[in-house]
Design an enzyme around this catalytic site. Sequence first.
Site, PDB file in Angstrom:
ATOM      1  N   GLY A  52      31.631 -43.290   5.070  1.00 37.73           N
ATOM      2  CA  GLY A  52      32.955 -42.967   5.088  1.00 37.73           C
ATOM      3  C   GLY A  52      33.066 -42.149   3.630  1.00 37.73           C
ATOM      4  O   GLY A  52      32.268 -41.464   3.378  1.00 37.73           O
TER       5      GLY A  52
ATOM      6  N   HIS B 224      30.363 -34.018   5.132  1.00 31.95           N
ATOM      7  CA  HIS B 224      30.519 -34.502   6.501  1.00 31.95           C
ATOM      8  C   HIS B 224      31.130 -33.686   7.556  1.00 31.95           C
ATOM      9  O   HIS B 224      30.775 -33.754   8.930  1.00 31.95           O
ATOM     10  CB  HIS B 224      31.440 -35.788   6.307  1.00 31.95           C
ATOM     11  CG  HIS B 224      30.762 -36.838   5.349  1.00 31.95           C
ATOM     12  ND1 HIS B 224      31.568 -37.022   4.147  1.00 31.95           N
ATOM     13  CD2 HIS B 224      29.606 -37.694   5.522  1.00 31.95           C
ATOM     14  CE1 HIS B 224      30.883 -37.870   3.566  1.00 31.95           C
ATOM     15  NE2 HIS B 224      29.638 -38.161   4.273  1.00 31.95           N
TER      16      HIS B 224
ATOM     17  N   SER C 218      29.858 -34.407  -2.573  1.00 33.03           N
ATOM     18  CA  SER C 218      29.386 -35.850  -2.660  1.00 33.03           C
ATOM     19  C   SER C 218      30.472 -36.708  -2.803  1.00 33.03           C
ATOM     20  O   SER C 218      31.270 -36.509  -3.315  1.00 33.03           O
ATOM     21  CB  SER C 218      28.324 -36.129  -3.814  1.00 33.03           C
ATOM     22  OG  SER C 218      28.310 -37.566  -3.998  1.00 33.03           O
ATOM     23  N   SER C 219      30.453 -37.958  -1.984  1.00 30.90           N
ATOM     24  CA  SER C 219      31.548 -38.831  -2.217  1.00 30.90           C
ATOM     25  C   SER C 219      31.667 -39.432  -3.525  1.00 30.90           C
ATOM     26  O   SER C 219      32.544 -40.053  -3.855  1.00 30.90           O
ATOM     27  CB  SER C 219      31.376 -40.043  -1.175  1.00 30.90           C
ATOM     28  OG  SER C 219      31.146 -39.694   0.063  1.00 30.90           O
TER      29      SER C 219
END
Length: 281
Positions: free
Chosen positions: A19, A25, A173-174
């Site tokens: 997520g 993504h 990056s998350s």
Amino acid sequence: MARQARAESRIIGLVPTMGALHEGHASLIARAKRECSPLIASIFVNPKQFGPDEDFAKYPRTFESDSEKLRQAGVDTLFAPEAAEIYPKDFSTYVHVEGLSERLEGRSRPGHFRGVTTVVMKLLQIVQPHRAYFGRKDAQQARLITQMARDLNLDSEIVVCPIVREPDRLALSSRNVYLNPEQRKAATILYRALEAAKKELEAGGRDALHLQTSLRRKLDSEPLAAVDYAEVVDAETFEPVVRVSRACYVLLAVFIGKTRLIDNLYLEPKAPESDEFMFHL
Ligand code: PAF
């Protein structure tokens, strides 16, 4: 679903995620969408790949907006299991890729890769995709998963996709959301160090120790950066090299404040045995 799609000779694609979706993504989804139907994405913040002092509890969870993004990107099915479904109480089987899992990220984050390979194995078993897509920012992860798929004769092709960057070239990056504005600016030092390494290589530099020393010097010039590692490794084994003469990664792991960021430059020979390289940054 997988059985039916396979029977109908359709190409099943899987994009596994935790997520907190970003453009990195999105690029995996877009590629998978072009190549596969049906396309499945998973969202699962895998507790087993976080160390006791890591950010499992505060890892960004943005399920509503993530599922909307996936729907808009044309994902056919979202698989978002509960932890208890993936790891029931009596769960006791793990997948561990020897050697590769112990180096670099594995040395800094003990147990991390065992968690990654175990959950990815489970996702591949559950979804049964023909192709599964991973980002090259996590180069060692992608390499390990490829090795696991080969070693265990998995019927899924592991597809590794390029790094996606912000306009100032910070790799997406998350974890970038943890950076305050000052740290966010400082974080571009990773790309700038890799770019300097690329220039040195383009100018014919092949001495890995020299490259590492230059990388360190550049990274140390940023007061907010604390280097975990800056290494030149063989792209297959992830063992350090002395001279750059085959496919290699220049790998960085750097703390900016408490946030640990990774990034890399991938060097691919232009032809077998060639000393000329294509650079993937
Ligand atoms: O790269 C990630 O987001 C995770 O490590 C993965 C591959 C989804 C496994 O949890």
